[in-house]
Design an enzyme around this catalytic site. Structure first.
Site, PDB file in Angstrom:
ATOM      1  CD  GLU A 194     -52.391  19.552 -71.685  1.00  9.67           C
ATOM      2  OE1 GLU A 194     -52.836  20.569 -72.412  1.00  9.67           O
ATOM      3  OE2 GLU A 194     -51.306  19.668 -72.021  1.00  9.67           O
ATOM      4  CD  GLN A 342     -52.785  33.689 -71.170  1.00  8.20           C
ATOM      5  OE1 GLN A 342     -53.399  35.064 -71.332  1.00  8.20           O
ATOM      6  NE2 GLN A 342     -53.552  32.935 -70.997  1.00  8.20           N
TER       7      GLN A 342
END
Length: 451
Positions: A194, A342
């Site tokens: 990213e 998560q």
């Protein structure tokens, strides 16, 4: 004199000489949480308004949304868009107390933690301290490069990048200009990918406008990965698509290469290759960080704390670990669960329910991780997604990535700010104001001013 105040009534308090750090007087079981990352915050949210006194201790007074640190680093977002004050988050939580301090030691035998501001007693202790950048013992690399683990790192990357681009416009030395405008990113995981994509878009769309003195082709971006694929925790399709997206953005991807040294100007790999660059961003590894006091025999690879299936630290009856720092080692998870947001959120919520049952002498079920899939973006309209059997890439994956991240940010104002910036960038490729607020110097320059 050490004082303590009673907070049975919000308007009235009385002081008692009991603890070094002043806390509300309470007969409720006290749960002390060290660290306000995804895991610590999820646990706090689960315990709010319960018959438990919750003490959150963090060295920062804010929660930071780490998945978007790279956008702050490349001027796509301002830092206040992805940080949220704990005290604002906990406003109205009558059983939650925040204290700004750095924990230095755990004294498990007496149920006390020692901080740089004083001591705190606990009935239950939860370690949610997360990880820090792992340079694998390479001191030169650590001194001369930049990690990307918190908001300060992102701002350091931004300031160094802009300073070097400004210096490149000044210098008449071609070799120096090349080094100042070359960027090396180490690590082909989500953070590295990213970051590479964001830098490539900065080079393509911002550099020609801001620096007409030289062509955008002068800015070279290298992504170095030690194995033969990107995003190794995702599918082969995601890895292949990501590589294509990066090549389309002119990112130079080097596989089966690892950095062996970096002096601030020259990157050296184990195969003997050299790259002249004054910008090196390290995303190649992390290691756990936690205060001293935990028996070393319970610490496993990656400096993580080994826990049982109930997230209780082995060898202790009232100390738990959650998030990136925790490692449940089983046949199904020989390396522990993945160190992602998560996992941390699920463990925080699970432990919140478990602590309530433990306090009430009820049976507790083991933690079960539910993989909801993985997402990674490589720039505007380019992303990859692995959602169970569904693996796809492109615009829809990017749209899904955007929605998931936007809804995960704390605070309506922050979501609004990020959404607005993304909307502007979508139509114009414009970034936030590219300001050099302070002069940044790498560690090596600070430690050795003559260098």
């Amino acid at each position: 004199m050490n004082v303590n105040y009673s907070n049975n009534n919000a308007e009235e308090s009385a002081c008692k000489v009991t603890e070094t750090i002043c806390l509300p007087d309470s007969d409720l079981p006290r749960v002390v949480i060290i660290g306000g990352g995804f895991a610590g915050l999820a646990l706090t949210e689960k315990l709010k308004h319960k018959e438990i006194q919750v003490i959150l201790i963090d060295k920062n007074n804010f929660h930071q949304f780490q998945p978007l640190l790279y956008q702050v680093a490349t001027s796509a977002l301002e830092p206040d868009s992805i940080v949220f004050p704990f005290r604002k988050q906990f406003n109205g939580y009558k059983n939650v107390v925040f204290r700004l301090a750095e924990v230095e030691e755990i004294q498990a035998s007496s149920n006390i933690i020692v901080t740089d501001k004083g001591t705190v007693e606990y009935d239950y202790l939860v370690l949610a301290t997360g990880t820090t950048t792992n340079f694998f013992g390479m001191e030169n690399v650590e001194q001369n490069s930049l990690g990307m683990k918190d908001i300060r790192d992102s701002l350091n990357i931004r300031h160094l990048m802009l300073q070097n681009l400004e210096q490149a416009a000044i210098t008449c030395d071609d070799d120096e200009r090349d080094a100042l405008t070359n960027f090396v990113i180490v690590g082909g995981g989500p953070a590295g990918v990213e970051m590479a994509g964001a830098l490539a878009e900065f080079c393509k769309y911002i550099l020609p406008k801001d620096y007409p003195e030289y062509p955008s082709s002068i800015m070279n971006i290298y992504l170095i990965e030690a194995i033969d694929e990107l995003l190794s925790t995702m599918s082969e399709k995601a890895s292949t698509k990501t590589l294509k997206y990066l090549k389309d953005l002119d990112v130079k991807v080097l596989f089966n290469e690892s950095v062996s040294d970096y002096d601030g100007s020259i990157v050296t790999t184990k195969s003997g290759k050299t790259i002249f660059a004054k910008n090196l961003i390290w995303t190649a590894g992390v290691k756990g960080q936690f205060p001293k006091g935990i028996d070393e025999k319970h610490v496993v690879k990656g400096n993580r704390i080994r826990t049982g299936s109930f997230l209780m630290v082995e060898g202790y009856e009232n100390i738990f670990a959650i998030g990136d720092i925790a490692a449940i080692i089983t046949n199904e998870t020989p390396k522990g669960h993945p160190q992602v947001a998560q996992t941390a959120i699920q463990q925080g919520k699970y432990l919140g329910n478990s602590l309530l049952k433990i306090i009430n002498d009820e049976a507790v079920k083991p933690f079960e991780y539910k993989d909801k899939g993985s997402l990674a973006t490589v720039g505007k309209r380019k992303a990859v997604a692995d959602l169970g059997k569904f693996k796809f890439a492109g615009y829809f994956a990017w749209l899904l990535w955007s929605i998931v991240h936007l809804m995960s940010i704390s605070g309506f104002r922050n979501r609004l700010m990020v959404g607005f910036n993304w909307a502007v960038s979508y139509f114009t490729y414009e970034k936030s104001n590219r300001l050099i607020i302070r002069n940044f110097k790498p560690k090596s320059s600070v430690n050795n001013p003559k260098k």
